[in-house]
Design a protein around this motif. Structure first.
Motif, mmCIF file in Angstrom:
data_model
loop_
_atom_site.group_PDB
_atom_site.id
_atom_site.type_symbol
_atom_site.label_atom_id
_atom_site.label_comp_id
_atom_site.label_asym_id
_atom_site.label_seq_id
_atom_site.Cartn_x
_atom_site.Cartn_y
_atom_site.Cartn_z
ATOM 1 N N PHE A 168 0.812 -1.216 0.000
ATOM 2 C CA PHE A 168 0.000 0.000 0.000
ATOM 3 C C PHE A 168 0.848 1.270 0.000
ATOM 4 O O PHE A 168 0.388 2.326 0.399
ATOM 5 C CB PHE A 168 -0.913 0.014 1.231
ATOM 6 N N SER A 169 2.080 1.178 -0.452
ATOM 7 C CA SER A 169 2.974 2.333 -0.371
ATOM 8 C C SER A 169 2.574 3.461 -1.326
ATOM 9 O O SER A 169 2.904 4.616 -1.084
ATOM 10 C CB SER A 169 4.417 1.902 -0.652
ATOM 11 N N LYS A 170 1.865 3.126 -2.394
ATOM 12 C CA LYS A 170 1.386 4.160 -3.312
ATOM 13 C C LYS A 170 0.009 4.638 -2.873
ATOM 14 O O LYS A 170 -0.768 3.883 -2.283
ATOM 15 C CB LYS A 170 1.336 3.629 -4.742
ATOM 16 N N LYS A 171 -0.326 5.875 -3.214
ATOM 17 C CA LYS A 171 -1.546 6.503 -2.710
ATOM 18 C C LYS A 171 -2.813 5.846 -3.230
ATOM 19 O O LYS A 171 -3.692 5.469 -2.457
ATOM 20 C CB LYS A 171 -1.554 7.991 -3.059
ATOM 21 N N ASP A 172 -2.952 5.711 -4.528
ATOM 22 C CA ASP A 172 -4.212 5.267 -5.121
ATOM 23 C C ASP A 172 -4.153 3.875 -5.734
ATOM 24 O O ASP A 172 -5.100 3.432 -6.381
ATOM 25 C CB ASP A 172 -4.667 6.251 -6.204
ATOM 26 N N THR A 173 -3.038 3.190 -5.548
ATOM 27 C CA THR A 173 -2.871 1.857 -6.126
ATOM 28 C C THR A 173 -2.161 0.951 -5.128
ATOM 29 O O THR A 173 -1.220 1.369 -4.469
ATOM 30 C CB THR A 173 -2.033 1.913 -7.421
ATOM 31 N N ALA A 174 -2.649 -0.276 -5.024
ATOM 32 C CA ALA A 174 -1.946 -1.290 -4.246
ATOM 33 C C ALA A 174 -1.341 -2.284 -5.222
ATOM 34 O O ALA A 174 -1.848 -2.470 -6.331
ATOM 35 C CB ALA A 174 -2.904 -1.995 -3.294
#
Length: 239
Positions: A168-174
């Motif tokens: 989940f390190s990216k805001k809008d994408t897992a």
């Protein structure tokens, strides 16, 4: 994927509660009730529904899973058919205003990868459903996973463990990685770092209402116990 097919039915057996849930859902419609199983995988649930007298269509994008489902179907005279289609192709090839119940139970819808594509899926499902049709989805409770810093969901069988790891390190994408661990310490990768849109519970409500659904129920299991904040997999019923 071929090796995963060998383990799939072990990880996702069909329960009596699951069959009862769908049988009760079908009581709202005239026979023959028409089901569309998006992401039918090895076809086990679709075939059991067909054995109960329902008219069932299954779609599957992975050829190895589709082959498994088709092989099971060939040995039985049932009102069922399987097509190789992705979740985004269903309205191009399937009948509109035709199905009473559309369902997906493997969390595949977030794998469409973006907010707009997940939102559009609800519009597509509504297009395929009859006037009072239902959409039933099993989806990871991403609100819980992110808020609790829980990045892994596992399924175990007597032979192996199925692990779904989310980054989940990216805001809008897992990013989703799936592995099967078997024979002690052996493992193989099913999917690796596949983009997933971590759709929230609030977005599920918003998208469904925008598509024309008027009601949504969130359950924690097939006996219709209400979902809680810590429910890992949301069973969602849109009508």
């Amino acid at each position: 994927m071929r090796t995963f097919v060998e383990y799939y039915d072990d990880f996702f057996p069909i329960s009596d509660e699951q069959m009862k849930f769908f049988s009760e859902s079908a009581k709202d419609y005239f026979a023959p009730v028409k089901f569309l199983n998006i992401g039918s995988n090895t076809g086990s649930l679709a075939i059991l529904l067909a054995k109960q007298g329902f008219d069932v269509t299954g779609t599957e994008m992975w050829q190895e899973l589709l082959d498994s489902a088709s092989l099971k179907r060939r040995t039985q005279l049932l009102s069922i058919r399987f097509f190789k289609l992705s979740s985004s192709e269903i309205t191009r090839y399937l009948g509109k205003d035709f199905y009473n119940i559309v369902f997906n139970l493997d969390g595949r819808i977030p794998l469409l990868g973006s907010r707009d594509k997940v939102k559009n899926f609800f519009n597509d499902a509504k297009t395929l459903l009859t006037k009072n049709g239902k959409l039933i989805l099993a989806i990871c409770n991403f609100d819980y996973l992110k808020n609790s810093n829980k990045n892994t969901i596992t399924k175990e069988s007597s032979r192996a463990v199925f692990k779904c790891d989310f980054d989940f390190s990216k805001k809008d994408t897992a990013l989703l990685t799936q592995k099967v661990i078997h024979d002690g310490d052996k493992e193989f990768t099913v999917l690796e770092k596949i983009p997933v849109y971590p759709v929230s519970k609030e977005e599920l409500i918003t998208f469904s209402k925008a598509a024309g659904f008027s009601k949504v129920n969130f359950y924690s299991d097939y006996t219709k116990n209400p979902a809680t904040e810590s429910t890992e997999i949301l069973l969602c019923e849109f009508s």
